[in-house]
Scaffold this motif. Structure first.
Motif, PDB file in Angstrom:
ATOM      1  N   VAL A 616       0.841  -1.200   0.000  1.00 48.92           N
ATOM      2  CA  VAL A 616       0.000   0.000   0.000  1.00 48.92           C
ATOM      3  C   VAL A 616       0.878   1.253   0.000  1.00 48.92           C
ATOM      4  O   VAL A 616       0.627   2.216  -0.743  1.00 48.92           O
ATOM      5  CB  VAL A 616      -0.959  -0.010   1.207  1.00 48.92           C
ATOM      6  CG1 VAL A 616      -1.635   1.353   1.378  1.00 48.92           C
ATOM      7  CG2 VAL A 616      -2.015  -1.091   1.027  1.00 48.92           C
ATOM      8  N   GLY A 617       1.931   1.254   0.813  1.00 46.07           N
ATOM      9  CA  GLY A 617       2.829   2.409   0.846  1.00 46.07           C
ATOM     10  C   GLY A 617       3.572   2.596  -0.462  1.00 46.07           C
ATOM     11  O   GLY A 617       3.742   3.724  -0.943  1.00 46.07           O
ATOM     12  N   ALA A 618       4.020   1.495  -1.061  1.00 44.37           N
ATOM     13  CA  ALA A 618       4.731   1.597  -2.338  1.00 44.37           C
ATOM     14  C   ALA A 618       3.803   2.086  -3.445  1.00 44.37           C
ATOM     15  O   ALA A 618       4.191   2.906  -4.291  1.00 44.37           O
ATOM     16  CB  ALA A 618       5.322   0.237  -2.704  1.00 44.37           C
ATOM     17  N   ASP A 619       2.556   1.598  -3.445  1.00 43.79           N
ATOM     18  CA  ASP A 619       1.584   2.038  -4.449  1.00 43.79           C
ATOM     19  C   ASP A 619       1.305   3.533  -4.326  1.00 43.79           C
ATOM     20  O   ASP A 619       1.101   4.221  -5.327  1.00 43.79           O
ATOM     21  CB  ASP A 619       0.294   1.235  -4.305  1.00 43.79           C
ATOM     22  CG  ASP A 619      -0.761   1.660  -5.309  1.00 43.79           C
ATOM     23  OD1 ASP A 619      -0.580   1.373  -6.506  1.00 43.79           O
ATOM     24  OD2 ASP A 619      -1.747   2.302  -4.906  1.00 43.79           O
ATOM     25  N   ARG A 620       1.320   4.033  -3.100  1.00 38.76           N
ATOM     26  CA  ARG A 620       1.061   5.458  -2.894  1.00 38.76           C
ATOM     27  C   ARG A 620       2.131   6.312  -3.576  1.00 38.76           C
ATOM     28  O   ARG A 620       1.857   7.413  -4.050  1.00 38.76           O
ATOM     29  CB  ARG A 620       0.996   5.748  -1.396  1.00 38.76           C
ATOM     30  CG  ARG A 620       0.323   7.071  -1.043  1.00 38.76           C
ATOM     31  CD  ARG A 620      -0.017   7.099   0.431  1.00 38.76           C
ATOM     32  NE  ARG A 620      -1.095   6.177   0.751  1.00 38.76           N
ATOM     33  CZ  ARG A 620      -1.199   5.505   1.887  1.00 38.76           C
ATOM     34  NH1 ARG A 620      -0.283   5.639   2.826  1.00 38.76           N
ATOM     35  NH2 ARG A 620      -2.220   4.694   2.102  1.00 38.76           N
ATOM     36  N   LEU A 621       3.369   5.794  -3.635  1.00 34.57           N
ATOM     37  CA  LEU A 621       4.428   6.521  -4.328  1.00 34.57           C
ATOM     38  C   LEU A 621       4.264   6.433  -5.841  1.00 34.57           C
ATOM     39  O   LEU A 621       4.566   7.385  -6.566  1.00 34.57           O
ATOM     40  CB  LEU A 621       5.797   5.965  -3.927  1.00 34.57           C
ATOM     41  CG  LEU A 621       6.295   6.381  -2.543  1.00 34.57           C
ATOM     42  CD1 LEU A 621       7.515   5.564  -2.145  1.00 34.57           C
ATOM     43  CD2 LEU A 621       6.641   7.875  -2.524  1.00 34.57           C
ATOM     44  N   LEU A 622       3.796   5.289  -6.329  1.00 34.01           N
ATOM     45  CA  LEU A 622       3.582   5.157  -7.773  1.00 34.01           C
ATOM     46  C   LEU A 622       2.406   6.010  -8.237  1.00 34.01           C
ATOM     47  O   LEU A 622       2.408   6.528  -9.355  1.00 34.01           O
ATOM     48  CB  LEU A 622       3.300   3.691  -8.132  1.00 34.01           C
ATOM     49  CG  LEU A 622       4.413   2.666  -7.898  1.00 34.01           C
ATOM     50  CD1 LEU A 622       4.012   1.329  -8.492  1.00 34.01           C
ATOM     51  CD2 LEU A 622       5.718   3.128  -8.500  1.00 34.01           C
ATOM     52  N   TRP A 623       1.398   6.153  -7.390  1.00 36.18           N
ATOM     53  CA  TRP A 623       0.177   6.879  -7.767  1.00 36.18           C
ATOM     54  C   TRP A 623      -0.231   7.743  -6.574  1.00 36.18           C
ATOM     55  O   TRP A 623      -1.170   7.434  -5.854  1.00 36.18           O
ATOM     56  CB  TRP A 623      -0.915   5.871  -8.114  1.00 36.18           C
ATOM     57  CG  TRP A 623      -2.138   6.460  -8.747  1.00 36.18           C
ATOM     58  CD1 TRP A 623      -2.465   7.783  -8.895  1.00 36.18           C
ATOM     59  CD2 TRP A 623      -3.238   5.726  -9.310  1.00 36.18           C
ATOM     60  NE1 TRP A 623      -3.672   7.915  -9.505  1.00 36.18           N
ATOM     61  CE2 TRP A 623      -4.167   6.686  -9.781  1.00 36.18           C
ATOM     62  CE3 TRP A 623      -3.522   4.379  -9.460  1.00 36.18           C
ATOM     63  CZ2 TRP A 623      -5.358   6.298 -10.391  1.00 36.18           C
ATOM     64  CZ3 TRP A 623      -4.701   4.012 -10.069  1.00 36.18           C
ATOM     65  CH2 TRP A 623      -5.609   4.961 -10.535  1.00 36.18           C
ATOM     66  N   ASP A 645      11.466   6.998  -2.936  1.00 41.79           N
ATOM     67  CA  ASP A 645      10.901   7.597  -4.156  1.00 41.79           C
ATOM     68  C   ASP A 645      10.201   6.523  -4.983  1.00 41.79           C
ATOM     69  O   ASP A 645      10.161   5.342  -4.625  1.00 41.79           O
ATOM     70  CB  ASP A 645      11.992   8.285  -4.983  1.00 41.79           C
ATOM     71  CG  ASP A 645      13.202   7.381  -5.231  1.00 41.79           C
ATOM     72  OD1 ASP A 645      13.005   6.158  -5.358  1.00 41.79           O
ATOM     73  OD2 ASP A 645      14.327   7.902  -5.275  1.00 41.79           O
ATOM     74  N   ARG A 646       9.649   6.965  -6.122  1.00 39.65           N
ATOM     75  CA  ARG A 646       8.906   6.078  -7.004  1.00 39.65           C
ATOM     76  C   ARG A 646       9.773   4.933  -7.522  1.00 39.65           C
ATOM     77  O   ARG A 646       9.318   3.792  -7.622  1.00 39.65           O
ATOM     78  CB  ARG A 646       8.362   6.852  -8.215  1.00 39.65           C
ATOM     79  CG  ARG A 646       7.278   7.848  -7.897  1.00 39.65           C
ATOM     80  CD  ARG A 646       6.942   8.707  -9.110  1.00 39.65           C
ATOM     81  NE  ARG A 646       6.343   7.916 -10.190  1.00 39.65           N
ATOM     82  CZ  ARG A 646       6.864   7.821 -11.403  1.00 39.65           C
ATOM     83  NH1 ARG A 646       7.983   8.423 -11.713  1.00 39.65           N
ATOM     84  NH2 ARG A 646       6.250   7.101 -12.319  1.00 39.65           N
ATOM     85  N   GLU A 647      11.030   5.251  -7.856  1.00 46.09           N
ATOM     86  CA  GLU A 647      11.904   4.229  -8.418  1.00 46.09           C
ATOM     87  C   GLU A 647      12.142   3.106  -7.416  1.00 46.09           C
ATOM     88  O   GLU A 647      12.142   1.920  -7.761  1.00 46.09           O
ATOM     89  CB  GLU A 647      13.245   4.840  -8.859  1.00 46.09           C
ATOM     90  CG  GLU A 647      13.169   5.689 -10.121  1.00 46.09           C
ATOM     91  CD  GLU A 647      12.357   6.967  -9.933  1.00 46.09           C
ATOM     92  OE1 GLU A 647      12.333   7.497  -8.803  1.00 46.09           O
ATOM     93  OE2 GLU A 647      11.730   7.419 -10.913  1.00 46.09           O
ATOM     94  N   ALA A 648      12.360   3.494  -6.155  1.00 49.59           N
ATOM     95  CA  ALA A 648      12.572   2.477  -5.120  1.00 49.59           C
ATOM     96  C   ALA A 648      11.314   1.639  -4.918  1.00 49.59           C
ATOM     97  O   ALA A 648      11.380   0.406  -4.748  1.00 49.59           O
ATOM     98  CB  ALA A 648      12.986   3.141  -3.814  1.00 49.59           C
ATOM     99  N   ALA A 649      10.153   2.295  -4.941  1.00 51.50           N
ATOM    100  CA  ALA A 649       8.891   1.560  -4.779  1.00 51.50           C
ATOM    101  C   ALA A 649       8.673   0.598  -5.942  1.00 51.50           C
ATOM    102  O   ALA A 649       8.278  -0.566  -5.741  1.00 51.50           O
ATOM    103  CB  ALA A 649       7.728   2.544  -4.678  1.00 51.50           C
ATOM    104  N   LEU A 650       8.945   1.054  -7.156  1.00 52.68           N
ATOM    105  CA  LEU A 650       8.775   0.190  -8.321  1.00 52.68           C
ATOM    106  C   LEU A 650       9.750  -0.979  -8.273  1.00 52.68           C
ATOM    107  O   LEU A 650       9.410  -2.118  -8.627  1.00 52.68           O
ATOM    108  CB  LEU A 650       8.976   1.008  -9.602  1.00 52.68           C
ATOM    109  CG  LEU A 650       8.614   0.334 -10.924  1.00 52.68           C
ATOM    110  CD1 LEU A 650       7.165  -0.109 -10.932  1.00 52.68           C
ATOM    111  CD2 LEU A 650       8.891   1.277 -12.087  1.00 52.68           C
ATOM    112  N   GLY A 651      10.979  -0.708  -7.815  1.00 49.97           N
ATOM    113  CA  GLY A 651      11.957  -1.784  -7.681  1.00 49.97           C
ATOM    114  C   GLY A 651      11.506  -2.837  -6.682  1.00 49.97           C
ATOM    115  O   GLY A 651      11.708  -4.038  -6.896  1.00 49.97           O
TER     116      GLY A 651
END
Length: 927
Positions: A616-623, A645-651
């Motif tokens: 949920v936290g990683a998705d919040r960074l993507l969107w 950041d978004r890159e770390a969340a996507l990774g």
């Protein structure tokens, strides 16, 4: 029956009898056809028919034209042209079934044909080709030929031409897949003559000619393309390489869309085992089998007991022949024997291989058959080694066999997989236990040759106790190496009394469980506890952070325990930062937790909470501007991961992809339905970004079922919306509409205006993808009203942009500008740079026909925002649009520079629009 044809000059017939229409009636009919299904206000028809400069009395003239058209199109006594409203509010509607218009039949047949061809089955491909050929036969010339110069018809014409180009290519690819190369050549010759700069069509034609043994013609098609593109200052290294391969007879038959995809040189092999010993004869035999027939596609099947060292053998073998397969090495663990979790399916493996081969998400087909075909096409003409590890059944491995000359496969299994040997010609190679000498060498490599030489009797006792099984020997050697103060004699004595028998771990006369038990009991208490709990982790591997939540312990303390387990050879760091248990060790650890144990149940809940809250936290960074989901408070001991950041969340999502799917499955089996639908919600955006369409469908279906079991109608409605989105991406529009309809009904039942608003926007998106812009506008307007009633500012802001975009596509620039301006102002107030960039890009498009200077300014602002956001793909789209506006203003130099920048980005992303931009540059190159 009344029939209207627009794929050529506009023609009308009634029971095959031509109906004559004058130029003004043709124009009026075209307006109503473009707006099919919608009532077009009279003032709008006047504006379009007379290009914004109507003569005096235009409304009366229009009424006369409508009357004449109504009489001309009267079918079976019923009027086809209907008047809606009266007076100044009058509007006109063309009331015809879709089947009456050839353009509708054409698009429907194209969609059906494309799906059949993509299915991969020869019978379905045959039907698909026939359907596409029937669709293409409907064309009699340029669409709407006698009114094509009118602005109102241009978007519809552009769409039809785009569908026609795609259908020609789909048809040719289907013909090639069926081996009907001569017909494929005929199908492609016309498109190439229409656009000689289309590199993709040129490549397909060259490959089809080559398959027909027309090698010189195939090479000439490449040479001609290189000359044409070179004259425009454009490089085409892919076409140059294809020409070279054709001349050297190194190209296989074309198999479809893979020919347009840039290939990578992947290396997915695990590291070469540094302490590998023995197996010299087996390695030599396997190398001979892999390399004996360079023009073939050999498969070696490595089988043997659990723990006998099959994976290490296969990895050492693969590294030893790497230089013979310079185009790449692929590896996948099929997880065929894990005691818990789901074995990898061939679809998961093929999808991973396509990622490694740099296939962009938007080019990945929907079905396993089509993905397998694309995968094999990607390997055609290349020398790639494929290692498929830990296979349980033949069907796990069969779709992964390349079948391409020059490639080779190593399959690893405990089973003999006779079906692979009989049907696919695999050459079996069975690994036995190590010899006594190899066993001594393994111990010597790990504990030191001096210690082994000094205690030969103890060494023989250890070898006998371990049954010459490499896994057991490695565990004992790890303990000896970690405790140099212990004599080997003492360790041998401990080992003899270390554990009881258990049939599941009996290898011949050796009880491997005794070795596991002996090593486990030597661990510190915290490390032993973590070892037990790791059996509960649902995924194929685990990070220290996830293990910390599993154990409800601080990360640094768990890091120490992980190091203890790795040192004892009970856990392997198979890639940096990710640890895996051998499946025998996982089974042993699982037995150490009694059924119904409270600690085990708590640990499982903690690790599922860790997955959910981190996702949920990683998705919040993507969107960041998505309406938030607040999961229930995590149980004590869970420490979700946080990203910068978004890159770390996507990774993180990329690395945890299979873990998250396994977590969702485990939650489903454990009755934690709230975790199921929430995990689906949190992972959907990642699947959409990376093109994992089938995983998107899978979690969507699980989400619907889980929400139903919970009796949570709001969650069920959201789950249907998730599932609808997946089906839109798969171009299964009927299924998508059905799922969205379920969501809309449920949200309506709950009086959830926001949920209804988002679902209407989703339906608008579906209609836009289908090309039904009028329907898309209706849904977006409904969404706008719902968001207004709910007071949902962000929904109102973004939906204004959607409404404006639809108006722009329909040619109503005034309305488009008004709505997009409102959207921009609201989004600025909300601090949403992503939405602002989209609104500015829409404004740029809307202003191009009204105020070119304002259009350029909007595009430049959108470009700056996308650059600051690091959104390369949308930056390229805006550069392309900016270039078109600059060309419209006469600044060809600036336009070409914008297109050059867009081409650089599209090429780097391997995006299909690169060809379109390349064609723009070629078209506008100076003489």
């Amino acid at each position: 029956m009344l029939r209207i044809s627009v794929l050529g000059p506009v023609q009308v017939s009634d029971d095959d009898r031509p109906v004559r229409l004058g130029p003004k009636l043709v124009a009026l009919l075209a307006i109503l056809l473009v707006e099919a299904g919608s009532a077009v206000p009279a003032y709008r028809v006047v504006e379009l028919m007379w290009a914004g400069t109507p003569p005096a009395g235009a409304r009366a003239t229009l009424r006369s034209h409508v009357s004449h058209l109504r009489r001309a199109l009267r079918a079976v006594g019923e009027p086809v042209v209907r008047t809606v409203g009266s007076g100044t509010g009058a509007a006109y509607l063309l009331d015809l079934p879709d089947e009456a218009v050839d353009a509708h039949r054409f698009e429907r047949w194209c969609a059906q044909g494309r799906q059949l061809v993509a299915a991969g089955d020869d019978d379905l491909t045959e039907r698909g080709v026939a359907t596409l050929q029937a669709a293409l036969a409907l064309w009699r010339g340029p669409a709407f030929a006698d009114v094509a110069d009118h602005p109102f018809v241009r978007p519809r014409v552009a769409r039809l031409e785009a569908v026609r180009r795609a259908a020609r290519r789909d048809c040719a690819e289907g013909l090639a897949a069926l081996g009907r190369y001569a017909e494929a050549v005929a199908q492609l010759s016309g498109p190439l003559a229409d656009d000689p700069y289309d590199e993709g069509v040129r490549r397909l034609l060259a490959l089809a000619l080559y398959a027909e043994q027309r090698v010189d013609e195939a090479a000439e098609v490449c040479r001609e393309g290189l000359v044409l593109l070179g004259e425009r200052g454009l490089d085409a290294p892919g076409l140059q390489a294809l020409q070279r391969d054709i001349l050297h007879r190194r190209v296989p038959s074309p198999r479809g869309p893979a020919e347009h995809v840039k290939s990578a040189r992947p290396c997915l092999l695990p590291p070469d085992p540094p302490q590998f010993v023995g197996r010299a004869a087996e390695l030599a035999a396997a190398r001979r089998l892999l390399l004996a027939a360079p023009a073939g596609s050999p498969t070696v099947l490595v089988s043997g007991l659990a723990g006998v060292g099959k994976t290490h053998f296969a990895v050492r073998l693969a590294h030893s022949v790497r230089d013979d397969f310079p185009d790449g090495q692929l590896y996948v663990d099929m997880r065929g024997y894990g005691p818990i979790g789901t074995p990898a399916g061939p679809g998961e493996a093929v999808r991973g291989f396509l990622d490694a081969l740099a296939v962009p998400p938007e080019r990945v087909p929907a079905t396993l058959e089509a993905q397998s075909g694309l995968y094999r096409s990607m390997l055609a003409g290349r020398r790639v080694l494929v290692v498929v590890d830990n296979v349980r059944e033949v069907e796990q491995a069969r779709p992964l066999l390349p079948g391409a000359p020059g490639c080779a496969t190593v399959v690893v299994s405990r089973n003999q997989l006779s079906g692979l040997v009989v049907a696919e010609g695999a050459r079996p190679l069975r690994l036995d236990l190590l010899t006594s000498g190899e066993s001594r060498e393994l111990l010597g490599r790990r504990v030191g040759a001096g210690r082994v030489a000094a205690e030969t009797v103890a060494v023989e006792q250890i070898v006998d106790a371990c049954g010459r099984l490499p896994l057991a020997l490695a565990i004992v050697a790890a303990r000896a190496a970690n405790h140099p103060e212990f004599t080997l004699r003492a360790l041998a004595g401990e080992l003899r009394t270390g554990g009881g028998g258990l049939d599941a771990f009996a290898i011949g006369d050796t009880d491997v469980r005794a070795v596991f038990s002996w090593s486990y009991h030597a661990l510190p208490a915290a490390s032993a506890r973590l070892f037990r709990l790791l059996a509960l982790h649902p995924g194929p591997d685990v990070t220290v952070e996830a293990a910390a939540s599993l154990a409800a312990s601080p990360v640094e303390r768990v890091r120490v325990a992980v190091r203890d387990l790795a040192a004892a050879h009970l856990l392997v760091e198979h890639v940096p930062g990710r640890y895996a248990l051998h499946d025998l060790l996982r089974a042993y650890a699982d037995e150490l937790i009694p059924a119904g144990d409270g600690e085990g149940l708590s640990a499982l809940r903690r690790v599922l909470d860790h997955c959910l809250h981190t996702a949920v936290g990683a998705d919040r960074l993507l969107w960041p501007h998505r309406d938030p989901l607040e999961p229930p408070v995590a149980v004590e001991g869970v420490c979700p991961e946080v990203f910068a950041d978004r890159e770390a969340a996507l990774g993180w999502f990329t690395a945890e992809h299979q873990v998250l799917l396994a977590a969702l499955d485990r939650a489903e089996r454990s009755g934690l339905d709230g975790h199921v639908w929430r995990l689906a919600w949190a992972t959907t955006n990642f699947f959409a970004r990376r093109g994992h369409w089938l995983d998107w469908v899978r979690v969507g279906e699980s989400s619907v079922a889980a929400a139903r079991r919970q009796g949570d109608q709001a969650a069920e409605a959201e789950a249907y919306r998730i599932l609808g989105g997946a089906h839109v991406r798969l171009r299964d529009f009927e299924a998508a509409r059905a799922h969205y309809g379920q969501a809309l009904e449920l949200f309506g039942r709950l009086d959830d205006l926001v949920g209804q608003g988002f679902t209407c926007r989703s339906l608008g998106w579906l209609c836009e993808q289908r090309g039904d812009i009028s329907d898309a506008l209706r849904y977006d307007l409904r969404a706008l009203e719902l968001f207004r009633r709910a007071g949902h500012e962000r929904g109102v802001a973004n939906t204004h942009n959607s409404v404006g975009w639809c108006h722009a596509l329909l040619g109503d620039h005034g309305q488009a500008i008004d709505h997009c301006r409102r959207s921009l102002a609201l989004l600025e107030g909300l601090g949403d740079p992503v939405g602002m960039a989209g609104a500015l890009d829409s404004l740029g498009y809307a202003y191009r026909e009204v105020d070119l200077g304002e259009a350029l300014a909007c595009y430049q602002r959108a470009l700056g925002l996308y650059q600051r956001l690091g959104d390369r793909m949308n930056e390229a789209f805006t550069l392309r649009n900016l270039g078109e506006a600059q060309r419209g203003g006469g600044d060809l130099g600036a336009a070409r520079e914008s297109w050059r920048q867009a081409l650089d980005i599209f090429t780097g992303l391997d995006h299909p629009d690169a060809g379109q931009v390349r064609a723009l540059l070629a078209e506008t190159a100076p003489p």
